[in-house]
Write a protein that holds these residues in place. Structure first.
Motif, PDB file in Angstrom:
ATOM      1  N   GLY A  30      72.283 -42.464  67.700  1.00 30.00           N
ATOM      2  CA  GLY A  30      71.445 -42.451  68.894  1.00 30.00           C
ATOM      3  C   GLY A  30      70.537 -43.653  68.962  1.00 30.00           C
ATOM      4  N   LEU A  31      69.994 -44.050  67.809  1.00 32.07           N
ATOM      5  CA  LEU A  31      69.126 -45.223  67.770  1.00 32.07           C
ATOM      6  C   LEU A  31      69.873 -46.476  68.215  1.00 32.07           C
ATOM      7  CD1 LEU A  31      66.524 -46.440  65.308  1.00 32.07           C
ATOM      8  CD2 LEU A  31      68.546 -47.847  65.576  1.00 32.07           C
ATOM      9  N   ILE A  32      71.077 -46.679  67.706  1.00 30.81           N
ATOM     10  CA  ILE A  32      71.827 -47.895  68.037  1.00 30.81           C
ATOM     11  C   ILE A  32      72.105 -47.951  69.538  1.00 30.81           C
ATOM     12  CG2 ILE A  32      74.037 -49.082  67.713  1.00 30.81           C
ATOM     13  CD1 ILE A  32      73.968 -48.100  64.804  1.00 30.81           C
ATOM     14  N   VAL A  33      72.532 -46.811  70.120  1.00 33.42           N
ATOM     15  CA  VAL A  33      72.770 -46.769  71.569  1.00 33.42           C
ATOM     16  C   VAL A  33      71.471 -47.017  72.328  1.00 33.42           C
ATOM     17  CG1 VAL A  33      73.474 -45.298  73.492  1.00 33.42           C
ATOM     18  CG2 VAL A  33      74.728 -45.211  71.345  1.00 33.42           C
ATOM     19  N   SER A  34      70.396 -46.350  71.895  1.00 31.11           N
ATOM     20  CA  SER A  34      69.102 -46.464  72.559  1.00 31.11           C
ATOM     21  C   SER A  34      68.577 -47.892  72.533  1.00 31.11           C
ATOM     22  CB  SER A  34      68.091 -45.532  71.896  1.00 31.11           C
ATOM     23  OG  SER A  34      66.816 -45.688  72.449  1.00 31.11           O
ATOM     24  N   VAL A  35      68.622 -48.494  71.365  1.00 30.79           N
ATOM     25  CA  VAL A  35      68.052 -49.828  71.204  1.00 30.79           C
ATOM     26  C   VAL A  35      68.865 -50.863  71.969  1.00 30.79           C
ATOM     27  CG1 VAL A  35      67.648 -51.648  69.510  1.00 30.79           C
ATOM     28  CG2 VAL A  35      66.867 -49.335  69.055  1.00 30.79           C
ATOM     29  N   LEU A  36      70.177 -50.716  71.968  1.00 29.85           N
ATOM     30  CA  LEU A  36      70.991 -51.665  72.725  1.00 29.85           C
ATOM     31  C   LEU A  36      70.704 -51.555  74.217  1.00 29.85           C
ATOM     32  CD1 LEU A  36      74.422 -51.488  70.858  1.00 29.85           C
ATOM     33  CD2 LEU A  36      72.679 -53.275  70.727  1.00 29.85           C
ATOM     34  N   GLY A  37      70.485 -50.315  74.694  1.00 27.87           N
ATOM     35  CA  GLY A  37      70.131 -50.132  76.097  1.00 27.87           C
ATOM     36  C   GLY A  37      68.775 -50.740  76.420  1.00 27.87           C
ATOM     37  N   ALA A  38      67.785 -50.516  75.537  1.00 24.82           N
ATOM     38  CA  ALA A  38      66.457 -51.086  75.752  1.00 24.82           C
ATOM     39  C   ALA A  38      66.508 -52.604  75.679  1.00 24.82           C
ATOM     40  CB  ALA A  38      65.485 -50.534  74.707  1.00 24.82           C
ATOM     41  N   TYR A  39      67.323 -53.134  74.778  1.00 23.57           N
ATOM     42  CA  TYR A  39      67.464 -54.590  74.673  1.00 23.57           C
ATOM     43  C   TYR A  39      67.973 -55.158  75.995  1.00 23.57           C
ATOM     44  CZ  TYR A  39      69.000 -59.190  73.204  1.00 23.57           C
ATOM     45  OH  TYR A  39      69.162 -60.548  73.127  1.00 23.57           O
ATOM     46  N   LEU A  40      68.961 -54.496  76.578  1.00 22.99           N
ATOM     47  CA  LEU A  40      69.512 -54.949  77.850  1.00 22.99           C
ATOM     48  C   LEU A  40      68.430 -54.951  78.927  1.00 22.99           C
ATOM     49  CD1 LEU A  40      71.844 -55.647  79.781  1.00 22.99           C
ATOM     50  CD2 LEU A  40      72.339 -53.201  79.922  1.00 22.99           C
ATOM     51  N   ALA A  41      67.675 -53.841  79.033  1.00 22.12           N
ATOM     52  CA  ALA A  41      66.647 -53.730  80.064  1.00 22.12           C
ATOM     53  C   ALA A  41      65.567 -54.789  79.892  1.00 22.12           C
ATOM     54  CB  ALA A  41      66.032 -52.327  80.029  1.00 22.12           C
ATOM     55  N   TRP A  42      65.113 -55.004  78.643  1.00 18.64           N
ATOM     56  CA  TRP A  42      64.035 -55.963  78.409  1.00 18.64           C
ATOM     57  C   TRP A  42      64.494 -57.405  78.602  1.00 18.64           C
ATOM     58  CZ3 TRP A  42      59.056 -55.785  78.484  1.00 18.64           C
ATOM     59  CH2 TRP A  42      58.407 -54.565  78.303  1.00 18.64           C
ATOM     60  N   THR A  43      65.744 -57.699  78.277  1.00 22.39           N
ATOM     61  CA  THR A  43      66.251 -59.053  78.509  1.00 22.39           C
ATOM     62  C   THR A  43      66.309 -59.334  80.005  1.00 22.39           C
ATOM     63  OG1 THR A  43      67.559 -58.940  76.480  1.00 22.39           O
ATOM     64  CG2 THR A  43      68.153 -60.654  78.050  1.00 22.39           C
ATOM     65  N   LEU A  44      66.738 -58.341  80.783  1.00 23.97           N
ATOM     66  CA  LEU A  44      66.759 -58.476  82.237  1.00 23.97           C
ATOM     67  C   LEU A  44      65.349 -58.738  82.779  1.00 23.97           C
ATOM     68  CD1 LEU A  44      69.135 -55.519  83.171  1.00 23.97           C
ATOM     69  CD2 LEU A  44      69.591 -57.935  83.635  1.00 23.97           C
ATOM     70  N   MET A  45      64.368 -57.962  82.313  1.00 23.87           N
ATOM     71  CA  MET A  45      63.007 -58.109  82.823  1.00 23.87           C
ATOM     72  C   MET A  45      62.392 -59.440  82.402  1.00 23.87           C
ATOM     73  SD  MET A  45      61.144 -54.402  82.903  1.00 23.87           S
ATOM     74  CE  MET A  45      61.325 -53.977  81.187  1.00 23.87           C
ATOM     75  N   ALA A  46      62.653 -59.866  81.188  1.00 23.67           N
ATOM     76  CA  ALA A  46      62.089 -61.128  80.712  1.00 23.67           C
ATOM     77  C   ALA A  46      62.597 -62.297  81.550  1.00 23.67           C
ATOM     78  CB  ALA A  46      62.449 -61.335  79.241  1.00 23.67           C
ATOM     79  N   ALA A  47      63.895 -62.355  81.778  1.00 24.17           N
ATOM     80  CA  ALA A  47      64.464 -63.441  82.572  1.00 24.17           C
ATOM     81  C   ALA A  47      63.962 -63.385  84.013  1.00 24.17           C
ATOM     82  CB  ALA A  47      65.992 -63.371  82.535  1.00 24.17           C
ATOM     83  N   GLU A  48      63.804 -62.173  84.547  1.00 20.33           N
ATOM     84  CA  GLU A  48      63.343 -62.014  85.929  1.00 20.33           C
ATOM     85  C   GLU A  48      61.942 -62.570  86.113  1.00 20.33           C
ATOM     86  OE1 GLU A  48      63.655 -60.442  89.983  1.00 20.33           O
ATOM     87  OE2 GLU A  48      65.052 -61.086  88.433  1.00 20.33           O
ATOM     88  N   VAL A  49      61.054 -62.349  85.142  1.00 19.63           N
ATOM     89  CA  VAL A  49      59.679 -62.840  85.250  1.00 19.63           C
ATOM     90  C   VAL A  49      59.651 -64.369  85.272  1.00 19.63           C
ATOM     91  CG1 VAL A  49      57.483 -63.027  84.027  1.00 19.63           C
ATOM     92  CG2 VAL A  49      58.578 -60.808  84.284  1.00 19.63           C
TER      93      VAL A  49
END
Length: 465
Positions: free
Chosen positions: A289-308
């Motif tokens: 669950g952690l691996i799935v969760s963290v990979l999903g959060a990584y995707l979301a945060w990378t999207l937000m970082a580039a957007e800013v």
């Protein structure tokens, strides 16, 4: 009409469930899986209750601030950065954008550290997530995700929605199992922590900030929303659901193991807690669950970082090269810069004694300035009595967090902020303007002095990573 514009219009229309998934996906990442040990090291049951009340109330005020600003200022995109600029000027706005971006990048490093630490239980070469092998494999993964995101923001957001559902299920199962197996005697024995209650609560603050990072996720993607009012609704809905989940994980863990045993658990400590109740399969479940969760959060945060970075460049507050997009409408230059910083910080973790704790706390510290400026802007806007009260409470809460972070992480933040000012100088030069106004020069001098003191602290050993 250009093909880029066509793609941009095609990307419009994220629904309320998708925006809510962005908020939940941003917050439910590495932090929740580390809560049992991190809280046990700081406090007991009573302190944990107080800490979640304080953090929950404070972060709710911030969530309401973002909800209000999304409605009152619909012309401001990429929320955190845009609000700081509108309220306090270009240089503070730049600091907010840069700090938010840097916070996201450092937070993403913590994700890779925790994944490799989890795998280290079966692959000794990964150790605690900061061995040479772990760092090299993480770097490869960073650029693999980079290539996926290059295919388009809308596609990546859709993937995040699916991943959000998949990663919340093991955490919900953890909560249900521990609630059924509740051991009242263990819970009562863990009631008290060590030292003053205020100090115990203070010690948890950076941890709670870390797990709540992403509460502004919907506001960052406001330009993609189908309806503007959905931005605020997604923020509050996502926050309340995640608060209930995090508090449940923390408090129920105190009914599973003695506090002293939780303090020594390997991260992710949720795995050790569940293993003590149901056996080995519990640790495996949480690890997956952690691996799935963290990979999903990584995707979301990378999207937000580039957007800013992209929106800041579009507003002439970052160098023009960061405006570049590919044919899918992805801010390619901002994404490259994001992946590059993540790679660089991964290399730094090779020299850290506790890479996960270091990146967790630095991520939280870097996020505090953007949050404080957003809350300050809401207070400056005024409005109804309720709006002013909410904004004032959000300002007080974020100011308390800066105090709780302590001098060490404040100086480390300056070490990162100061060299980032080069981007601000490049932007001003591109527009043929003087680099600093007198007031901006004073602000830069304060940050530069903090950076020098931070470097001295690192060299002398006063500050350790």
């Amino acid at each position: 009409m250009s093909s880029t514009t066509d793609t941009r219009q095609a990307a419009q229309g994220l629904s309320l469930p998708t925006l809510t998934a962005m908020v939940v996906g941003s917050m439910v990442g590495a932090g929740v899986f580390s809560l049992p040990r991190n809280f046990a090291q700081a406090t007991g049951v009573l302190g944990a209750v107080v800490a979640w009340v304080v953090a929950g109330a404070g972060m709710l005020m911030l969530a309401l601030v973002f909800q209000t600003l999304a409605v009152r200022k619909p012309d401001l995109n990429a929320g955190v950065y845009a609000y700081a600029k509108a309220g306090f000027g270009e240089f503070p706005g730049f600091f907010s954008a840069f700090g938010y971006w840097a916070s996201a990048c450092v937070g993403n490093v913590s994700y890779w550290v925790l994944i490799k630490s989890t795998l280290g239980a079966v692959i000794p070469g990964f150790g605690e997530g900061n061995t040479l092998l772990a760092v090299l494999v993480s770097m490869v993964c960073v650029w693999a995700f980079h290539l996926m995101i290059m295919r388009g923001v809308k596609e990546a957001a859709a993937i995040n929605k699916i991943v959000t559902v998949a990663k919340v299920l093991p955490i919900l199962l953890f909560v249900v199992i521990l609630a059924v197996a509740f051991r009242s005697g263990v819970f009562t024995a863990n009631l008290w922590g060590d030292g003053r209650l205020f100090d115990q609560v203070k010690a948890t603050m950076l941890v709670t900030v870390f797990v709540f990072l992403g509460v502004e996720g919907a506001s960052v993607y406001s330009r993609y929303a189908r309806r503007r009012e959905d931005v605020g609704r997604a923020t509050v809905l996502g926050f309340l659901g995640v608060l209930a989940l995090f508090a449940s994980v923390t408090l129920l863990s105190y009914a599973a193991l003695p506090k002293a045993r939780m303090e020594g658990l390997r991260q992710p400590s949720m795995a050790g807690v569940l293993e003590s109740v149901v056996g080995t399969w519990g640790a495996v479940l949480i690890s997956v669950g952690l691996i799935v969760s963290v990979l999903g959060a990584y995707l979301a945060w990378t999207l937000m970082a580039a957007e800013v970075l992209f929106v800041a460049a579009k507003d002439d507050d970052m160098p023009a090269f960061l405006r570049r997009e590919n044919r899918h409408g992805t801010p390619v230059a901002a994404l490259v810069m994001t992946s590059a910083l993540i790679t660089a910080v991964l290399a730094i973790t090779l020299f850290s004694d506790d890479a996960f704790s270091f990146t967790l706390k630095l991520t939280s510290a870097l996020s505090l300035v953007p949050y404080l400026l957003a809350a300050g802007y809401a207070l400056k806007l005024g409005g109804t009595g309720r709006q002013v009260l909410v904004a004032a409470l959000a300002v007080i809460y974020t100011a308390f967090l800066i105090f709780a972070a302590g001098l060490e992480f404040l100086l480390l933040s300056c070490v990162i902020y100061a060299p980032g000012t080069v981007l601000f100088a490049l932007t001003r030069r591109e527009r043929g303007r003087r680099v600093f106004s007198p007031a901006e020069l004073v602000l830069f001098a304060v940050v530069a002095v903090g950076a020098v003191l931070g470097v001295i602290g690192l060299v002398t050993g006063f500050i350790t990573i």
